[in-house]
Structure formats: structure tokens, C-alpha cells
Design a protein around this motif. Sequence first.
Motif, short mmCIF file in Angstrom:
data_model
loop_
_atom_site.label_atom_id
_atom_site.label_comp_id
_atom_site.label_asym_id
_atom_site.label_seq_id
_atom_site.Cartn_x
_atom_site.Cartn_y
_atom_site.Cartn_z
N PHE A 83 -29.90 10.50 -162.13
CA PHE A 83 -31.31 10.41 -162.51
C PHE A 83 -31.92 9.11 -161.99
CE2 PHE A 83 -34.03 8.38 -165.81
CZ PHE A 83 -35.20 9.08 -165.55
N ALA A 84 -31.22 8.00 -162.23
CA ALA A 84 -31.73 6.70 -161.76
C ALA A 84 -31.87 6.68 -160.24
CB ALA A 84 -30.80 5.58 -162.23
N PHE A 85 -30.88 7.24 -159.55
CA PHE A 85 -30.93 7.27 -158.09
C PHE A 85 -32.13 8.06 -157.59
CE2 PHE A 85 -29.86 9.63 -154.18
CZ PHE A 85 -29.72 8.57 -153.30
N TYR A 86 -32.36 9.25 -158.17
CA TYR A 86 -33.45 10.09 -157.68
C TYR A 86 -34.82 9.56 -158.11
CZ TYR A 86 -30.43 13.51 -155.55
OH TYR A 86 -29.53 14.12 -154.72
N VAL A 87 -34.87 8.80 -159.19
CA VAL A 87 -36.13 8.12 -159.53
C VAL A 87 -36.49 7.14 -158.42
CG1 VAL A 87 -37.15 6.40 -161.08
CG2 VAL A 87 -36.02 8.40 -162.03
N PHE A 88 -35.49 6.36 -157.98
CA PHE A 88 -35.72 5.40 -156.90
C PHE A 88 -36.14 6.10 -155.62
CE2 PHE A 88 -33.88 3.34 -153.12
CZ PHE A 88 -34.63 2.17 -153.11
N VAL A 89 -35.43 7.17 -155.25
CA VAL A 89 -35.74 7.87 -154.00
C VAL A 89 -37.12 8.51 -154.08
CG1 VAL A 89 -35.06 9.75 -152.46
CG2 VAL A 89 -33.31 8.28 -153.48
N TYR A 132 -39.63 7.61 -155.92
CA TYR A 132 -40.64 6.54 -155.88
C TYR A 132 -40.88 6.06 -154.45
CZ TYR A 132 -42.78 1.95 -156.41
OH TYR A 132 -43.60 0.87 -156.29
N SER A 133 -39.80 5.88 -153.68
CA SER A 133 -39.96 5.40 -152.31
C SER A 133 -40.69 6.43 -151.45
CB SER A 133 -38.58 5.08 -151.71
OG SER A 133 -37.81 6.26 -151.54
N VAL A 134 -40.42 7.72 -151.67
CA VAL A 134 -41.08 8.75 -150.88
C VAL A 134 -42.56 8.84 -151.26
CG1 VAL A 134 -41.19 11.23 -150.41
CG2 VAL A 134 -38.98 10.07 -150.49
N ALA A 139 -45.85 8.22 -149.04
CA ALA A 139 -46.90 9.23 -148.91
C ALA A 139 -48.27 8.64 -149.22
CB ALA A 139 -46.60 10.40 -149.83
N ALA A 140 -48.32 7.71 -150.17
CA ALA A 140 -49.61 7.13 -150.58
C ALA A 140 -50.12 6.11 -149.57
CB ALA A 140 -49.46 6.48 -151.95
N SER A 141 -49.19 5.35 -148.95
CA SER A 141 -49.62 4.25 -148.09
C SER A 141 -49.24 4.40 -146.63
CB SER A 141 -49.03 2.93 -148.62
OG SER A 141 -47.61 2.96 -148.52
N ARG A 142 -48.35 5.37 -146.34
CA ARG A 142 -47.79 5.55 -144.99
C ARG A 142 -47.11 4.27 -144.51
NH1 ARG A 142 -49.53 10.11 -142.21
NH2 ARG A 142 -50.23 11.64 -143.74
N HIS A 143 -46.62 3.49 -145.46
CA HIS A 143 -45.89 2.26 -145.10
C HIS A 143 -44.61 2.22 -145.90
CE1 HIS A 143 -45.00 -1.88 -144.05
NE2 HIS A 143 -44.91 -2.18 -145.34
N GLN A 144 -43.48 2.06 -145.22
CA GLN A 144 -42.18 2.03 -145.87
C GLN A 144 -41.94 0.66 -146.49
OE1 GLN A 144 -40.47 4.63 -146.32
NE2 GLN A 144 -38.51 3.91 -147.06
N SER A 145 -42.20 0.55 -147.80
CA SER A 145 -42.04 -0.75 -148.47
C SER A 145 -40.57 -1.15 -148.48
CB SER A 145 -42.55 -0.66 -149.91
OG SER A 145 -41.83 0.30 -150.64
N TRP A 195 -46.01 14.56 -149.69
CA TRP A 195 -46.24 14.68 -151.13
C TRP A 195 -45.36 15.77 -151.74
CZ3 TRP A 195 -48.36 11.25 -154.15
CH2 TRP A 195 -49.28 10.34 -153.64
N ALA A 196 -45.22 16.88 -151.02
CA ALA A 196 -44.36 17.96 -151.51
C ALA A 196 -42.91 17.49 -151.63
CB ALA A 196 -44.44 19.17 -150.58
N LEU A 197 -42.47 16.70 -150.65
CA LEU A 197 -41.11 16.17 -150.68
C LEU A 197 -40.92 15.25 -151.88
CD1 LEU A 197 -38.55 16.25 -148.84
CD2 LEU A 197 -39.34 14.10 -147.85
#
Length: 278
Positions: free
Chosen positions: A116-122, A124-126, A130-136, A77-79
Motif C-alpha cells: 500500500f505504501a509503495f503504490y501510494v508513492f508510485v 503520487y509520482s504519476v 500528469a499535473a505538471s508534466r515534470h518528473q519531480s 491521468w488514467a494510469l
Amino acid sequence: MNTSAMAQSGRFRARRMARGSVTEGAARAGFAARGVIYLLVGALALQIAFGDTGRQADRGGALQELAQKPFGAVLLWALGIGLVGMALWRLSEALFGSVGKDGRSARKRLMATARFAFYVFVAYSVLSFAASRHQSGGSSDQQSRDATARALEIPAGQWLVGAAGLVIVGAGGWIAVRAVLRKYHDKLRLGQMSRRTRQLVDVTGVVGGAARGLVFAVAGIFAVRAAIDYEPDKAKGLDDTLRTLADTPLGPWLLVCVAAGLVLFGVFSFAMARWRRV
């Protein structure tokens, strides 16, 4: 005060807020988060080079590795929050300009928008991990193949994939050249560093930036090959790109060098978090 003066005053206050302590803290947290990811990816790539091929040397593998550590959920979550901070800082640069004499130019704002767009994507993926422990979406390799396959199906898809590959190759070369030329000096508070610290930062910035640029360029070459041959499976994500380096005539030692470079880039990101002018 007339309307024009009020508008100008409002823009000034907005820019000052965008460059205030909150935004500065967000940017520094973002650089630290980027550093953690590159450290982990580089360490995983080193393990692959020395025979542990079960590892996955990309962002997904880094998150899996982090999740297994004590307080892994908190660290994830911190990441993610740190990467959100990076995205918000890049957004502020796009809206109000960045530091430097040409920080408000259209070119710099366009680059900030893309980042900005790139880091929004990254981010979101992190945060999703963190929420599901599953790499969508699977690994970076599968994501690259799926995206390439979808792009090839649209009209002029081969040209679009080929052009995107060339852009990535160019970006990799640009990253490497700027690192070797030490262009990052313009963005660092060099006066706050000792001579010894500046030397160490230069080692991490030059070697780490060159390794990062090389990885980008090689991934772009694979995208171009996928477009030319009309075979999406030839597109490679970060993990497959790094593994390919071990199959060159130089053997696993090229992968060792690049992986070590990515670790150094992670360290350089921590230096940016400390001394970057924001």
C-alpha cells in the motif's frame, strides 16, 4: 442483538464491502496500470540495448514516453488513477485480509501494508507528473543516489543502507523463485482459462517474474556496495541497473533478455487484471 454480535456483523459488512465490485474494479485497474508501466520500461530498455542510449528506462522515462502519445494527458491521468486503485485495494487487504486460507494472517497484512505504501508513492509520482508534466525528484538513478547519500549521513547509516540493500536482494530472489515455482497459480482463476491461455500466462509469469526479480536483486547488490564503500554514487536506480547489464561479459544480449522479460511481466500484469482472484 447484543453488542458483540453487532460488532461482528459490522466487521462482516466492512469486509464484504472491501471485497465488493468497487474494490475489485480498483484492483484490476491497478494491475492494468502496472502492466502499462512495465511494458514501457521494457520497451525503452530494449531500445537502449540496441543503441538508443538517450532513452531513460525507468518509470520517469515511461511517463515521458506516454506523455508524447496522442491523448497523452488522458492516458497519464488514467494510469495514476489506476495506481490509486491498486493502493486502495492493498489497503483493504491490510485492514480486512486478502483471499486465501491465510489471507488474514499478520504476515499477509504486513506485506499488504508495505505494498500500500509503495503504490501510494508510485501513484503520487504519476499524478504529479500528469499535473505538471515534470518528473519531480529527477530520474530513478538520481533519486537512489540522493536517498543513499542522506541515509549514509545519519548514525549507523552504513548499516542501514547495507541492510536495505540485502532486503532488496532477498526480495528480488523471492520474486524470482516464486515466479519460477508458479506460486501465482494460487491467485489466478485457472478454471476460466483454456489450456492454451494457461500456457501463455505461464510463459509471461515465469519469464517476466524472473526478470523482475533479477533487476531487484542487482539493484540491491549496488546498494550494498554503496554502503560498504561509503559511496552513494554506487547506488543505482532502475535505469542504471538495466544499463549495467549491458556491460557484463554477455554484452547487450543480457539486457535484451531482461528487457524482454519486463515486457512479458507487463503482459502478465494484464493477465492478473483479468483473472486474479480479488
